[in-house]
Scaffold this motif. Structure first.
Motif, PDB file in Angstrom:
ATOM      1  N   PRO A  22     -48.585 -21.800 -28.398  1.00  0.00           N
ATOM      2  CA  PRO A  22     -49.768 -23.213 -28.424  1.00  0.00           C
ATOM      3  C   PRO A  22     -50.251 -23.574 -29.902  1.00  0.00           C
ATOM      4  CG  PRO A  22     -50.050 -21.742 -26.686  1.00  0.00           C
ATOM      5  CD  PRO A  22     -49.028 -21.054 -27.459  1.00  0.00           C
ATOM      6  N   ARG A  23     -50.673 -22.497 -30.729  1.00  0.00           N
ATOM      7  CA  ARG A  23     -51.118 -22.565 -31.822  1.00  0.00           C
ATOM      8  C   ARG A  23     -50.259 -23.142 -33.045  1.00  0.00           C
ATOM      9  NH1 ARG A  23     -56.361 -18.181 -32.397  1.00  0.00           N
ATOM     10  NH2 ARG A  23     -57.317 -18.613 -30.411  1.00  0.00           N
ATOM     11  N   ASP A  24     -49.105 -22.912 -32.799  1.00  0.00           N
ATOM     12  CA  ASP A  24     -48.037 -22.981 -33.645  1.00  0.00           C
ATOM     13  C   ASP A  24     -46.908 -23.932 -33.142  1.00  0.00           C
ATOM     14  OD1 ASP A  24     -49.307 -21.367 -35.793  1.00  0.00           O
ATOM     15  OD2 ASP A  24     -48.868 -19.646 -34.284  1.00  0.00           O
ATOM     16  N   TYR A  25     -47.107 -24.733 -32.212  1.00  0.00           N
ATOM     17  CA  TYR A  25     -46.011 -25.446 -31.402  1.00  0.00           C
ATOM     18  C   TYR A  25     -44.958 -26.350 -32.546  1.00  0.00           C
ATOM     19  CZ  TYR A  25     -43.736 -27.793 -27.711  1.00  0.00           C
ATOM     20  OH  TYR A  25     -42.753 -28.243 -27.020  1.00  0.00           O
ATOM     21  N   LEU A  26     -44.080 -26.046 -32.500  1.00  0.00           N
ATOM     22  CA  LEU A  26     -43.024 -26.917 -33.199  1.00  0.00           C
ATOM     23  C   LEU A  26     -41.770 -27.177 -32.845  1.00  0.00           C
ATOM     24  CD1 LEU A  26     -42.410 -28.232 -36.039  1.00  0.00           C
ATOM     25  CD2 LEU A  26     -41.796 -26.163 -36.998  1.00  0.00           C
ATOM     26  N   VAL A  27     -41.257 -28.295 -32.459  1.00  0.00           N
ATOM     27  CA  VAL A  27     -40.009 -28.482 -31.897  1.00  0.00           C
ATOM     28  C   VAL A  27     -39.395 -29.557 -32.833  1.00  0.00           C
ATOM     29  CG1 VAL A  27     -38.651 -29.393 -29.730  1.00  0.00           C
ATOM     30  CG2 VAL A  27     -40.838 -27.940 -29.608  1.00  0.00           C
ATOM     31  N   ILE A  28     -38.157 -29.642 -33.079  1.00  0.00           N
ATOM     32  CA  ILE A  28     -37.381 -30.693 -34.064  1.00  0.00           C
ATOM     33  C   ILE A  28     -36.395 -31.174 -32.984  1.00  0.00           C
ATOM     34  CG2 ILE A  28     -36.002 -31.000 -35.891  1.00  0.00           C
ATOM     35  CD1 ILE A  28     -38.606 -30.169 -36.785  1.00  0.00           C
ATOM     36  N   GLY A  29     -36.335 -32.455 -32.930  1.00  0.00           N
ATOM     37  CA  GLY A  29     -35.184 -33.259 -32.154  1.00  0.00           C
ATOM     38  C   GLY A  29     -34.169 -34.160 -32.754  1.00  0.00           C
ATOM     39  N   VAL A  43     -40.207 -35.199 -34.378  1.00  0.00           N
ATOM     40  CA  VAL A  43     -40.582 -33.858 -34.617  1.00  0.00           C
ATOM     41  C   VAL A  43     -41.976 -33.568 -33.741  1.00  0.00           C
ATOM     42  CG1 VAL A  43     -42.228 -32.393 -36.309  1.00  0.00           C
ATOM     43  CG2 VAL A  43     -40.125 -33.609 -37.080  1.00  0.00           C
ATOM     44  N   MET A  44     -41.948 -32.484 -33.025  1.00  0.00           N
ATOM     45  CA  MET A  44     -43.026 -32.313 -32.067  1.00  0.00           C
ATOM     46  C   MET A  44     -44.000 -31.222 -32.538  1.00  0.00           C
ATOM     47  SD  MET A  44     -40.713 -32.886 -28.569  1.00  0.00           S
ATOM     48  CE  MET A  44     -39.482 -32.888 -29.577  1.00  0.00           C
ATOM     49  N   TRP A  45     -45.169 -31.459 -33.147  1.00  0.00           N
ATOM     50  CA  TRP A  45     -46.106 -30.460 -33.641  1.00  0.00           C
ATOM     51  C   TRP A  45     -47.501 -30.520 -33.084  1.00  0.00           C
ATOM     52  CZ3 TRP A  45     -50.133 -31.584 -37.541  1.00  0.00           C
ATOM     53  CH2 TRP A  45     -50.554 -30.377 -38.104  1.00  0.00           C
ATOM     54  N   HIS A  46     -47.732 -29.335 -32.428  1.00  0.00           N
ATOM     55  CA  HIS A  46     -49.105 -29.197 -31.914  1.00  0.00           C
ATOM     56  C   HIS A  46     -49.151 -30.223 -30.815  1.00  0.00           C
ATOM     57  CE1 HIS A  46     -50.802 -25.963 -34.278  1.00  0.00           C
ATOM     58  NE2 HIS A  46     -50.236 -26.652 -35.318  1.00  0.00           N
ATOM     59  N   GLU A  47     -49.977 -31.178 -30.797  1.00  0.00           N
ATOM     60  CA  GLU A  47     -50.130 -32.234 -29.775  1.00  0.00           C
ATOM     61  C   GLU A  47     -49.408 -33.519 -30.365  1.00  0.00           C
ATOM     62  OE1 GLU A  47     -52.784 -30.872 -31.137  1.00  0.00           O
ATOM     63  OE2 GLU A  47     -53.474 -29.508 -29.683  1.00  0.00           O
TER      64      GLU A  47
END
Length: 298
Positions: free
Chosen positions: A223-230, A247-251
């Motif tokens: 949760p504190r370092d959430y990072l997703v690349i699409g 880019v999905m970063w935190h919220e």
């Protein structure tokens, strides 16, 4: 950007998010190489009004605003709609169904200052038309396992087919706008997700079929370092191909989409179509089970 803000496709998707609120904005610029560009700006806001302790049912409210500007006459269309949706879990909770309704007002109009009249005496009773609009939709979500989910939605807007004529005699109706949206995700491993998508729209004599697939790399799901690349590729049948990046970063979610024009306009546009920029923000995002695909509401 089919998946950035599905609320734009179906009011029943209000509430299908991980958190207590969701806010988004999308900007689109199209055909700038051909003429005065078509520009669209859309904003959405949603809040979860009620959820029971186990998230088996709830109520969500939302608002979406959109405005278009096109051509040298500044022809534009603007719409503001309020949404209320209800969702209910079925059985063990792996299936959810949702219904949503919306109501709002719209406006179409153009700028007379940019018109050269042939005889100099032509007049228009009005340069703007206002109208009410109604819509409704239904959606279904199924989480088959920790690594696979599917969702589907069907909706229609302009149910009342409002009159948008500039003339006092009326008679120009806005056709119903039908939408079908299908999406899924399969987690092939800890890091990689495959997300096929299909969308179909129909209004009056016009229709649009969109299909494609995205990939997501889950680099960090803490949760504190959430990072997703699409990244992905979608096609509007016989019209355009789109490259999608996110880019999905935190919220936060940041998205970019570029269309290459493949239609008969390609010769004039030099295949330059449109670009979109989008930002989405979640409030109250909850912790997730690492490596799993949770229900979109939990």
């Amino acid at each position: 950007m089919l998946d950035l803000d599905p609320l734009l496709f179906n009011p029943a998707y209000s509430g299908f998010f991980d958190g207590t609120g969701r806010f988004g904005i999308i900007y689109r610029n199209q055909w700038a190489s051909v003429s005065t560009p078509f520009q669209t700006l859309t904003a959405t806001a949603e809040l979860s009004l009620m959820r029971n302790s186990r998230n088996r049912n709830g109520i969500s409210a939302g608002l979406w605003l959109t405005t278009d500007r096109a051509g040298s006459l500044d022809y534009g269309a603007s719409t503001a709609s309020a949404i209320v949706s209800y969702y209910q879990a079925l059985g063990d909770g792996s299936n959810l169904i949702s219904i949503g309704v919306e109501g709002g007002v719209g406006q179409v109009g153009f700028n007379l200052n940019n018109i050269d009249l042939s005889d100099g005496i032509e007049t228009f009773p009005s340069t703007h038309a206002f109208y009410p609009t109604l819509g409704a939709g239904a959606a279904w979500f199924c989480q088959w396992s920790d690594r696979l989910y599917t969702k589907a939605g069907f909706s229609t807007r302009n149910i009342n087919e409002p009159d948008i004529s500039y003339l006092t005699t009326g008679g120009s109706r806005l056709s119903r706008h039908w939408n079908l949206y299908l999406r899924g995700e399969w987690r092939t491993g800890t890091l990689l997700g495959v997300l096929p998508v299909l969308g179909y729209q129909h209004q009056g004599a016009y229709s649009e079929l969109v299909y494609g697939c995205d990939m997501r790399w889950y680099l960090n799901e803490r949760p504190r370092d959430y990072l997703v690349i699409g990244a992905g590729l979608t096609c509007r049948h016989a019209d355009a191909a789109s490259i999608n990046l996110a880019v999905m970063w935190h919220e936060w979610t940041f998205a970019f989409c570029y269309d290459a024009n493949l239609s008969r306009l390609a010769e004039a546009s030099h295949t330059l179509g449109a670009f979109e920029l989008g930002v989405l923000y979640l409030i109250g995002k909850k912790d997730k089970k690492h490596g799993a695909l949770p229900c979109p509401i939990i």
